[in-house]
Scaffold this motif. Structure first.
Motif, PDB file in Angstrom:
ATOM      1  N   THR A  33       0.810  -1.218   0.000  1.00  0.00           N
ATOM      2  CA  THR A  33       0.000   0.000   0.000  1.00  0.00           C
ATOM      3  C   THR A  33       0.842   1.266   0.000  1.00  0.00           C
ATOM      4  O   THR A  33       0.568   2.204  -0.769  1.00  0.00           O
ATOM      5  CB  THR A  33      -0.926   0.013   1.229  1.00  0.00           C
ATOM      6  OG1 THR A  33      -1.793  -1.126   1.177  1.00  0.00           O
ATOM      7  CG2 THR A  33      -1.771   1.281   1.273  1.00  0.00           C
ATOM      8  N   LEU A  34       1.864   1.305   0.829  1.00  0.00           N
ATOM      9  CA  LEU A  34       2.610   2.544   1.015  1.00  0.00           C
ATOM     10  C   LEU A  34       3.773   2.706   0.039  1.00  0.00           C
ATOM     11  O   LEU A  34       4.120   3.826  -0.332  1.00  0.00           O
ATOM     12  CB  LEU A  34       3.131   2.625   2.451  1.00  0.00           C
ATOM     13  CG  LEU A  34       2.053   2.671   3.541  1.00  0.00           C
ATOM     14  CD1 LEU A  34       2.698   2.766   4.916  1.00  0.00           C
ATOM     15  CD2 LEU A  34       1.084   3.829   3.324  1.00  0.00           C
ATOM     16  N   PRO A 208      -4.312  -3.237  16.676  1.00  0.00           N
ATOM     17  CA  PRO A 208      -3.179  -3.123  15.751  1.00  0.00           C
ATOM     18  C   PRO A 208      -1.849  -3.503  16.393  1.00  0.00           C
ATOM     19  O   PRO A 208      -1.577  -3.168  17.547  1.00  0.00           O
ATOM     20  CB  PRO A 208      -3.192  -1.643  15.356  1.00  0.00           C
ATOM     21  CG  PRO A 208      -4.593  -1.201  15.578  1.00  0.00           C
ATOM     22  CD  PRO A 208      -5.074  -1.978  16.762  1.00  0.00           C
ATOM     23  N   THR A 209      -1.043  -4.193  15.615  1.00  0.00           N
ATOM     24  CA  THR A 209       0.312  -4.555  16.025  1.00  0.00           C
ATOM     25  C   THR A 209       1.346  -3.686  15.332  1.00  0.00           C
ATOM     26  O   THR A 209       2.423  -3.439  15.881  1.00  0.00           O
ATOM     27  CB  THR A 209       0.591  -6.041  15.692  1.00  0.00           C
ATOM     28  OG1 THR A 209      -0.390  -6.849  16.337  1.00  0.00           O
ATOM     29  CG2 THR A 209       1.968  -6.470  16.155  1.00  0.00           C
ATOM     30  N   THR A 210       1.030  -3.229  14.138  1.00  0.00           N
ATOM     31  CA  THR A 210       1.984  -2.435  13.367  1.00  0.00           C
ATOM     32  C   THR A 210       1.408  -1.077  13.001  1.00  0.00           C
ATOM     33  O   THR A 210       0.193  -0.927  12.809  1.00  0.00           O
ATOM     34  CB  THR A 210       2.409  -3.166  12.074  1.00  0.00           C
ATOM     35  OG1 THR A 210       1.247  -3.445  11.281  1.00  0.00           O
ATOM     36  CG2 THR A 210       3.139  -4.446  12.386  1.00  0.00           C
ATOM     37  N   LEU A 211       2.293  -0.098  12.899  1.00  0.00           N
ATOM     38  CA  LEU A 211       1.987   1.205  12.341  1.00  0.00           C
ATOM     39  C   LEU A 211       3.007   1.481  11.260  1.00  0.00           C
ATOM     40  O   LEU A 211       4.217   1.426  11.517  1.00  0.00           O
ATOM     41  CB  LEU A 211       2.052   2.301  13.399  1.00  0.00           C
ATOM     42  CG  LEU A 211       1.892   3.732  12.874  1.00  0.00           C
ATOM     43  CD1 LEU A 211       0.487   3.955  12.335  1.00  0.00           C
ATOM     44  CD2 LEU A 211       2.224   4.764  13.943  1.00  0.00           C
ATOM     45  N   SER A 212       2.523   1.753  10.066  1.00  0.00           N
ATOM     46  CA  SER A 212       3.415   1.981   8.938  1.00  0.00           C
ATOM     47  C   SER A 212       3.189   3.386   8.389  1.00  0.00           C
ATOM     48  O   SER A 212       2.063   3.911   8.402  1.00  0.00           O
ATOM     49  CB  SER A 212       3.177   0.934   7.844  1.00  0.00           C
ATOM     50  OG  SER A 212       3.392  -0.360   8.363  1.00  0.00           O
ATOM     51  N   ILE A 213       4.259   3.982   7.905  1.00  0.00           N
ATOM     52  CA  ILE A 213       4.261   5.382   7.507  1.00  0.00           C
ATOM     53  C   ILE A 213       4.943   5.531   6.160  1.00  0.00           C
ATOM     54  O   ILE A 213       6.001   4.952   5.922  1.00  0.00           O
ATOM     55  CB  ILE A 213       5.010   6.237   8.545  1.00  0.00           C
ATOM     56  CG1 ILE A 213       4.351   6.112   9.923  1.00  0.00           C
ATOM     57  CG2 ILE A 213       5.098   7.694   8.106  1.00  0.00           C
ATOM     58  CD1 ILE A 213       5.206   6.653  11.053  1.00  0.00           C
ATOM     59  N   ARG A 214       4.330   6.306   5.276  1.00  0.00           N
ATOM     60  CA  ARG A 214       4.993   6.706   4.028  1.00  0.00           C
ATOM     61  C   ARG A 214       5.343   8.175   4.139  1.00  0.00           C
ATOM     62  O   ARG A 214       4.508   9.005   4.504  1.00  0.00           O
ATOM     63  CB  ARG A 214       4.085   6.479   2.818  1.00  0.00           C
ATOM     64  CG  ARG A 214       4.746   6.896   1.495  1.00  0.00           C
ATOM     65  CD  ARG A 214       3.908   6.508   0.297  1.00  0.00           C
ATOM     66  NE  ARG A 214       4.550   6.868  -0.952  1.00  0.00           N
ATOM     67  CZ  ARG A 214       4.221   7.911  -1.719  1.00  0.00           C
ATOM     68  NH1 ARG A 214       3.227   8.705  -1.359  1.00  0.00           N
ATOM     69  NH2 ARG A 214       4.872   8.150  -2.830  1.00  0.00           N
ATOM     70  N   ALA A 215       6.599   8.480   3.839  1.00  0.00           N
ATOM     71  CA  ALA A 215       7.072   9.842   3.878  1.00  0.00           C
ATOM     72  C   ALA A 215       7.851  10.143   2.598  1.00  0.00           C
ATOM     73  O   ALA A 215       8.352   9.227   1.934  1.00  0.00           O
ATOM     74  CB  ALA A 215       7.942  10.088   5.102  1.00  0.00           C
TER      75      ALA A 215
END
Length: 218
Positions: A33-34, A208-215
């Motif tokens: 996705t990211l 939630p177990t994960t947090l994902s970030i797009r920068a």
């Protein structure tokens, strides 16, 4: 890091086969996705044994990896080109890469804010950085996850600390420990590094177990 040298064989031959079937905490979904389809080199910071190289390659990228653990890289070199390097001093020139990614490693890096600054340095203007990590609000020594239906949050989230406390003795954290970054501290580190936050994904259920970030590099 030396502690990963000590667990590399267990990690490759025992832990990974037990934990990687399917995508239970949404790591691959977050990458898809990211990051998404692309072309050209992508640097995986803290690549370890290289288990995510296939997912990156399937999206069209050419993965390269750096890690500090020689024993982990002994497995990783069979999956992608690797170099042994400190993530705060990447062996790359400024503005050379279209993309970089760090997958489930930020808690291994007490100097993660400096790692983000270094990632921004090697990215081209407009380049993408994807962070996939344990969720700061629901994972850590303060979080009791022994009941999969309800995470109990105890005091300690705000402290920012390193600990080997873990709800399980079958995982990585009780062996190597983890550094905790409260959510504002983590997000602020992106901004300080010159990375513009673009998108977010949470993974895992029911909590939630994960947090994902797009920068993106400014």
């Amino acid at each position: 890091m030396a502690v990963y040298d000590e667990i590399a064989d267990w990690y490759e031959t025992d832990f990974l086969p037990r934990t990687t079937p399917g995508d239970p905490i949404g790591i691959n979904a977050a990458i898809d996705t990211l990051l998404g389809p692309g072309a050209g080199p992508i640097l995986e910071i803290g690549c370890g044994t290289g288990i995510h190289a296939a997912e990156l390659s399937a999206l069209g990228w050419t993965p390269l990896g750096v890690d500090l653990s020689a024993r982990m890289l002994a497995y990783g070199k069979n999956r992608l080109p690797v170099a042994r390097a400190d993530a705060t001093r990447l062996p790359l020139r400024d503005a050379t890469l279209p993309a970089a990614i760090a997958i489930m490693v930020h808690t291994d890096m007490p100097a993660y804010p400096q790692v983000l600054t270094e990632a921004a340095r090697v990215l081209r203007p407009g380049g993408t950085f994807v962070h996939v990590g344990v969720h700061p609000a629901f994972c850590g020594g303060f979080a009791d996850r022994s009941d999969p239906e309800a995470v109990i949050i105890r005091p300690g989230y705000l402290d920012g600390h390193w600990t080997k406390d873990s709800w399980t003795t079958e995982g990585v954290r009780n062996r190597v420990g983890a550094t905790h970054f409260p959510l504002p501290t983590l997000l602020r580190a992106f901004l300080t590094a010159g990375l513009r936050l673009v998108d977010f994904v949470e993974g895992g259920a029911p909590v939630p177990t994960t947090l994902s970030i797009r920068a993106v590099k400014s």
